[in-house]
Design a protein around this motif. Structure first.
Motif, PDB file in Angstrom:
ATOM      1  N   GLY A   8      41.429  25.485  59.222  1.00  0.00           N
ATOM      2  CA  GLY A   8      41.209  24.043  59.215  1.00  0.00           C
ATOM      3  C   GLY A   8      41.518  23.418  57.866  1.00  0.00           C
ATOM      4  N   ARG A   9      41.540  22.090  57.845  1.00  0.00           N
ATOM      5  CA  ARG A   9      41.646  21.369  56.570  1.00  0.00           C
ATOM      6  C   ARG A   9      40.253  21.350  55.947  1.00  0.00           C
ATOM      7  NH1 ARG A   9      42.791  14.854  55.570  1.00  0.00           N
ATOM      8  NH2 ARG A   9      42.470  14.902  53.298  1.00  0.00           N
ATOM      9  N   VAL A  10      40.067  22.138  54.903  1.00  0.00           N
ATOM     10  CA  VAL A  10      38.756  22.259  54.274  1.00  0.00           C
ATOM     11  C   VAL A  10      38.629  21.152  53.234  1.00  0.00           C
ATOM     12  CG1 VAL A  10      37.178  23.752  53.012  1.00  0.00           C
ATOM     13  CG2 VAL A  10      38.758  24.737  54.683  1.00  0.00           C
ATOM     14  N   LEU A  11      37.707  20.250  53.471  1.00  0.00           N
ATOM     15  CA  LEU A  11      37.550  19.067  52.629  1.00  0.00           C
ATOM     16  C   LEU A  11      36.194  19.166  51.930  1.00  0.00           C
ATOM     17  CD1 LEU A  11      38.883  16.454  51.808  1.00  0.00           C
ATOM     18  CD2 LEU A  11      38.046  15.392  53.895  1.00  0.00           C
ATOM     19  N   ALA A  14      32.993  18.394  46.293  1.00  0.00           N
ATOM     20  CA  ALA A  14      32.129  18.983  45.267  1.00  0.00           C
ATOM     21  C   ALA A  14      32.782  20.182  44.604  1.00  0.00           C
ATOM     22  CB  ALA A  14      30.789  19.389  45.886  1.00  0.00           C
ATOM     23  N   ALA A  15      33.606  20.899  45.350  1.00  0.00           N
ATOM     24  CA  ALA A  15      34.297  22.066  44.805  1.00  0.00           C
ATOM     25  C   ALA A  15      35.754  21.777  44.495  1.00  0.00           C
ATOM     26  CB  ALA A  15      34.199  23.229  45.793  1.00  0.00           C
ATOM     27  N   GLY A  16      36.180  20.532  44.636  1.00  0.00           N
ATOM     28  CA  GLY A  16      37.559  20.165  44.357  1.00  0.00           C
ATOM     29  C   GLY A  16      38.548  20.784  45.324  1.00  0.00           C
ATOM     30  N   ARG A  17      38.145  20.946  46.577  1.00  0.00           N
ATOM     31  CA  ARG A  17      38.993  21.628  47.560  1.00  0.00           C
ATOM     32  C   ARG A  17      39.411  20.674  48.662  1.00  0.00           C
ATOM     33  NH1 ARG A  17      37.096  26.980  51.106  1.00  0.00           N
ATOM     34  NH2 ARG A  17      39.156  27.484  51.991  1.00  0.00           N
ATOM     35  N   ASP A  18      40.696  20.575  48.896  1.00  0.00           N
ATOM     36  CA  ASP A  18      41.251  19.806  50.007  1.00  0.00           C
ATOM     37  C   ASP A  18      42.548  20.482  50.410  1.00  0.00           C
ATOM     38  OD1 ASP A  18      42.174  18.048  51.892  1.00  0.00           O
ATOM     39  OD2 ASP A  18      42.201  16.286  50.591  1.00  0.00           O
ATOM     40  N   ALA A  19      42.439  21.485  51.263  1.00  0.00           N
ATOM     41  CA  ALA A  19      43.598  22.278  51.639  1.00  0.00           C
ATOM     42  C   ALA A  19      43.293  23.040  52.916  1.00  0.00           C
ATOM     43  CB  ALA A  19      43.952  23.261  50.519  1.00  0.00           C
ATOM     44  N   VAL A  20      44.347  23.418  53.617  1.00  0.00           N
ATOM     45  CA  VAL A  20      44.180  24.253  54.806  1.00  0.00           C
ATOM     46  C   VAL A  20      43.718  25.635  54.368  1.00  0.00           C
ATOM     47  CG1 VAL A  20      45.377  25.347  56.743  1.00  0.00           C
ATOM     48  CG2 VAL A  20      45.879  22.971  56.139  1.00  0.00           C
ATOM     49  N   GLY A  21      42.693  26.151  55.037  1.00  0.00           N
ATOM     50  CA  GLY A  21      42.169  27.457  54.662  1.00  0.00           C
ATOM     51  C   GLY A  21      41.039  27.881  55.571  1.00  0.00           C
ATOM     52  N   ASP A  22      40.332  28.895  55.145  1.00  0.00           N
ATOM     53  CA  ASP A  22      39.240  29.461  55.937  1.00  0.00           C
ATOM     54  C   ASP A  22      37.906  29.237  55.249  1.00  0.00           C
ATOM     55  OD1 ASP A  22      41.290  30.413  57.514  1.00  0.00           O
ATOM     56  OD2 ASP A  22      41.229  32.449  56.681  1.00  0.00           O
ATOM     57  N   VAL A  23      36.839  29.237  56.059  1.00  0.00           N
ATOM     58  CA  VAL A  23      35.474  29.229  55.547  1.00  0.00           C
ATOM     59  C   VAL A  23      34.731  30.370  56.232  1.00  0.00           C
ATOM     60  CG1 VAL A  23      33.307  27.955  55.379  1.00  0.00           C
ATOM     61  CG2 VAL A  23      35.478  26.739  55.117  1.00  0.00           C
ATOM     62  N   VAL A  47      39.234  19.137  60.785  1.00  0.00           N
ATOM     63  CA  VAL A  47      38.750  18.875  59.428  1.00  0.00           C
ATOM     64  C   VAL A  47      37.388  19.537  59.279  1.00  0.00           C
ATOM     65  CG1 VAL A  47      38.042  17.127  57.759  1.00  0.00           C
ATOM     66  CG2 VAL A  47      39.998  16.696  59.263  1.00  0.00           C
ATOM     67  N   VAL A  48      37.243  20.360  58.247  1.00  0.00           N
ATOM     68  CA  VAL A  48      36.013  21.106  58.005  1.00  0.00           C
ATOM     69  C   VAL A  48      35.324  20.536  56.770  1.00  0.00           C
ATOM     70  CG1 VAL A  48      35.006  23.385  57.635  1.00  0.00           C
ATOM     71  CG2 VAL A  48      37.097  23.156  58.984  1.00  0.00           C
ATOM     72  N   MET A  49      34.095  20.048  56.937  1.00  0.00           N
ATOM     73  CA  MET A  49      33.308  19.485  55.842  1.00  0.00           C
ATOM     74  C   MET A  49      31.931  20.137  55.810  1.00  0.00           C
ATOM     75  SD  MET A  49      33.786  15.355  56.170  1.00  0.00           S
ATOM     76  CE  MET A  49      35.335  14.543  56.535  1.00  0.00           C
ATOM     77  N   ARG A 457      37.559  16.679  64.902  1.00  0.00           N
ATOM     78  CA  ARG A 457      38.923  16.607  65.415  1.00  0.00           C
ATOM     79  C   ARG A 457      39.497  15.239  65.060  1.00  0.00           C
ATOM     80  NH1 ARG A 457      41.725  19.624  68.671  1.00  0.00           N
ATOM     81  NH2 ARG A 457      39.861  20.802  69.338  1.00  0.00           N
ATOM     82  N   PRO A 458      40.421  15.173  64.089  1.00  0.00           N
ATOM     83  CA  PRO A 458      40.944  13.866  63.672  1.00  0.00           C
ATOM     84  C   PRO A 458      41.797  13.240  64.768  1.00  0.00           C
ATOM     85  CG  PRO A 458      42.161  15.639  62.608  1.00  0.00           C
ATOM     86  CD  PRO A 458      41.031  16.284  63.344  1.00  0.00           C
ATOM     87  N   GLY A 459      41.860  11.921  64.736  1.00  0.00           N
ATOM     88  CA  GLY A 459      42.664  11.195  65.709  1.00  0.00           C
ATOM     89  C   GLY A 459      42.699   9.730  65.351  1.00  0.00           C
ATOM     90  N   ALA A 460      43.407   8.962  66.155  1.00  0.00           N
ATOM     91  CA  ALA A 460      43.531   7.526  65.888  1.00  0.00           C
ATOM     92  C   ALA A 460      42.193   6.822  66.036  1.00  0.00           C
ATOM     93  CB  ALA A 460      44.562   6.918  66.829  1.00  0.00           C
ATOM     94  N   ASP A 461      41.347   7.320  66.896  1.00  0.00           N
ATOM     95  CA  ASP A 461      40.029   6.715  67.119  1.00  0.00           C
ATOM     96  C   ASP A 461      39.027   7.373  66.168  1.00  0.00           C
ATOM     97  OD1 ASP A 461      37.599   5.740  68.017  1.00  0.00           O
ATOM     98  OD2 ASP A 461      38.109   5.909  70.144  1.00  0.00           O
ATOM     99  N   VAL A 462      38.840   6.761  65.006  1.00  0.00           N
ATOM    100  CA  VAL A 462      37.966   7.338  63.985  1.00  0.00           C
ATOM    101  C   VAL A 462      36.513   7.360  64.452  1.00  0.00           C
ATOM    102  CG1 VAL A 462      37.065   7.008  61.645  1.00  0.00           C
ATOM    103  CG2 VAL A 462      39.508   6.716  62.099  1.00  0.00           C
ATOM    104  N   ALA A 463      36.094   6.333  65.178  1.00  0.00           N
ATOM    105  CA  ALA A 463      34.717   6.298  65.671  1.00  0.00           C
ATOM    106  C   ALA A 463      34.455   7.461  66.621  1.00  0.00           C
ATOM    107  CB  ALA A 463      34.438   4.972  66.357  1.00  0.00           C
ATOM    108  N   ALA A 464      35.420   7.766  67.473  1.00  0.00           N
ATOM    109  CA  ALA A 464      35.255   8.903  68.383  1.00  0.00           C
ATOM    110  C   ALA A 464      35.207  10.214  67.605  1.00  0.00           C
ATOM    111  CB  ALA A 464      36.398   8.931  69.398  1.00  0.00           C
ATOM    112  N   MET A 465      35.991  10.327  66.581  1.00  0.00           N
ATOM    113  CA  MET A 465      36.000  11.532  65.743  1.00  0.00           C
ATOM    114  C   MET A 465      34.632  11.792  65.132  1.00  0.00           C
ATOM    115  SD  MET A 465      38.173  12.018  62.207  1.00  0.00           S
ATOM    116  CE  MET A 465      37.625  13.114  60.897  1.00  0.00           C
ATOM    117  N   PHE A 466      34.043  10.774  64.514  1.00  0.00           N
ATOM    118  CA  PHE A 466      32.756  10.952  63.834  1.00  0.00           C
ATOM    119  C   PHE A 466      31.565  10.859  64.788  1.00  0.00           C
ATOM    120  CE2 PHE A 466      35.244   9.819  59.987  1.00  0.00           C
ATOM    121  CZ  PHE A 466      34.879  10.908  59.207  1.00  0.00           C
TER     122      PHE A 466
END
Length: 539
Positions: A8-11, A14-23, A47-49, A457-466
């Motif tokens: 996922g996109r790890v966002l 606090a750790a300065g990380r914004d990249a595709v990777g694993d958690v 998107v992983v937060m 899951r990101p998409g055009a509908d931000v309200a649905a995403m969050f």
């Protein structure tokens, strides 16, 4: 069992990380690498937060329950609720509070107004909320013991001993001050109380009370700065003056100002109601010691609950439905006043616009926090729509065009092109709240942190995403899958431990015996009273 959130996109600001990777998750914590039996969750395209943290939401305590009792017609047993907005009819329950927050990817919430005499009740209700962790701020600043000691010239050490005892006895994570001295003045039939007015019988101004508490919190090493609800909330002109005076009075010492949207009202125009958002935003931008939350108004039925007894009493004529409950009790007292914010109402629409102006005009997302002052400005279930508004200028314009024309003329909202980014949302709802509360193992996905994780899951509908996270893990346990709650483990309540000075305890024992005819220990929250390992002590 080790869980691998893969690809996922790890966002993680606090750790300065914004990249595709694993958690990797092991034993309830973020781990360096996977070992043993691994359950993989494919996060490709997601998107992983870290789990979200809400620093100011009224979710438990006497006033919350007063509001429930005041509005039985909005409870599910009496009236159907609109589909998709389960809390929009204000009949929330502890169960819904935990599950709805978790559905949106939030894993910790702070109750910001716990009265000392009602602390045990508040904690019992907090403990009944599933999944999420909780914390509470103890309310001081109108209590007779503190005001009497300040009037009589108590030393800084004595004030510190008292504040430390209240924080410890109430099981709090910090200190809140609500219209300092205002409720005490209300008891003397005062109906307007500014920052430099004095409380009858005590000779103390709000300024002096706030400064005493602010300095004490700083000396005691409490991470969260004094959390201040200013004077004259909602009063055009006067509220802004009180907020400005309070901001300036911080004088370089950290201070947090709550729900500042309610102080952003000017008096221009024929209706005598305009926006002063730019003035407040400039003050915040110029003073790095300040943090603020907004208290955004959204449209629909809700109920205001506040320990600001004076302002709740004054707000009764605005009640929709036309009923209210005011409690002139110990220390702050308070009230519940139902409110229906309407798109067609110029004043309500201006409140909506002023909150968004403040979000967009305050530059630093590390110092502005995402709140509706639930339920005062709106139920917390409106957060997804608010995220969408902050991230889209076009959506704001669409909403603005549906409002009374005067709102566009008296607001700068149409001219604000800023759009919040996902990293800024992650700062404002994850990294910054954890830092403000002094919880370094939250709000981040760095190794060693709690495995409180939200996957969207990101998409055009931000309200649905969050509005419905794809996955949520609480302490490494999957609790949401595909937007649906699948497990409801018990959370913990975070509390500070501060030493209790023996001389102060003896003095308080005498005070409580004379004032209430009750032993002091009746006002202390003990872990075993909550039915298990509920309180988690924060150093």
């Amino acid at each position: 069992m080790t869980i691998l959130l893969k690809g996922g996109r790890v966002l993680d600001p606090a750790a300065g990380r914004d990249a595709v990777g694993d958690v990797v998750v092991a034993d309830g914590r973020i781990a360096e690498g996977a070992s043993g039996t691994v359950e993989a969750i494919d996060c490709t395209g997601l998107v992983v937060m870290a789990g979200g943290i809400d620093i100011h939401s009224h979710i438990a305590g006497g006033l919350v329950n007063t509001a429930r009792l005041l509005l039985p017609e909005f409870h599910p047993a009496h009236a159907p609720r609109p589909a998709g907005t389960p809390l929009s009819q204000v009949g929330w329950t502890t169960w819904e509070t935990g599950t709805r927050y978790a559905q949106m990817g939030f894993t910790m919430v702070v109750e910001p107004a716990m009265g000392p005499s009602g602390a045990l009740h508040t904690h019992l209700e907090l403990a009944d909320i599933p999944i999420i962790d909780r914390a509470a701020l103890v309310v001081l600043g109108n209590d007779d013991f503190l005001l009497s000691r300040l009037r009589d010239g108590a030393s800084e050490a004595e004030i510190d001993d008292y504040v430390a005892w209240q924080v410890s006895a109430a099981g709090a994570l910090g200190v809140k001050c609500i219209n300092a001295g205002g409720s005490a003045a209300f008891k003397a039939d005062v109906r307007s109380f500014g920052f430099d007015d004095e409380v009858p019988g005590y000779g103390l101004s709000s300024r002096r009370i706030v400064k005493a508490l602010q300095d004490s919190v700083q000396r005691l090493g409490i991470a969260h700065p004094l959390h201040v609800h200013c004077n004259n909330l909602g009063v055009p002109g006067d509220g802004e003056a009180a907020a400005e005076a309070t901001m300036i009075a911080a004088e370089g010492v950290p201070m947090h100002l709550a729900h500042i949207q309610f102080y952003g009202y000017g008096t221009d125009g024929r209706r005598g109601f305009s926006s002063l958002a730019r003035r407040l935003a400039d003050l915040v931008n110029a003073r790095p010691e300040l943090t603020v939350d907004i208290g955004q108004v959204m449209f629909g039925q809700t109920v205001t609950v506040s320990s600001d007894e004076l302002r709740q009493f004054a707000g009764r004529p605005l009640a929709r439905p036309r009923k209210s409950a005011i409690i002139d009790g110990d220390a702050n007292g308070g009230g519940a006043v139902p409110m229906n914010y309407r798109q067609t109402d110029y004043y309500n629409a201006m409140q909506w616009a002023i909150g968004l102006e403040l979000f967009l005009m305050i530059d630093d997302p590390w110092r502005v926090f995402f709140t509706t002052d639930h339920p005062n400005g709106a139920p917390f279930t409106t957060y997804p729509d608010l995220f969408a508004l902050l991230m889209s200028r076009d959506l704001r314009a669409e909403w603005l065009n549906a409002l009374p024309p005067g709102v566009r003329r008296r607001s700068a909202l149409a001219d604000l092109s800023r759009e919040y980014t996902l990293p800024e949302i992650a700062i404002m709802t994850r990294a910054a709240p954890a830092r403000l509360l002094g919880l370094p193992d939250r709000g981040t996905l760095a190794p060693g942190a709690r495995a409180d994780i939200a996957v969207y899951r990101p998409g055009a509908d931000v309200a649905a995403m969050f509005g419905a996270a794809e996955h949520v893990l609480k302490d490494g346990v999957p609790v949401v899958r595909g937007g649906r709650v699948t497990a409801t483990p018990a959370g913990h309540t975070m509390a500070l431990s501060r030493p209790r000075d023996r001389a102060m305890v003896r003095r308080l024992e005498t005070f409580y015996d004379e004032k209430y005819g009750l032993p002091l220990h009746w006002f202390e929250v003990e872990d075993d009273a909550l039915g298990g390992d509920v309180l988690e002590v924060v150093p």
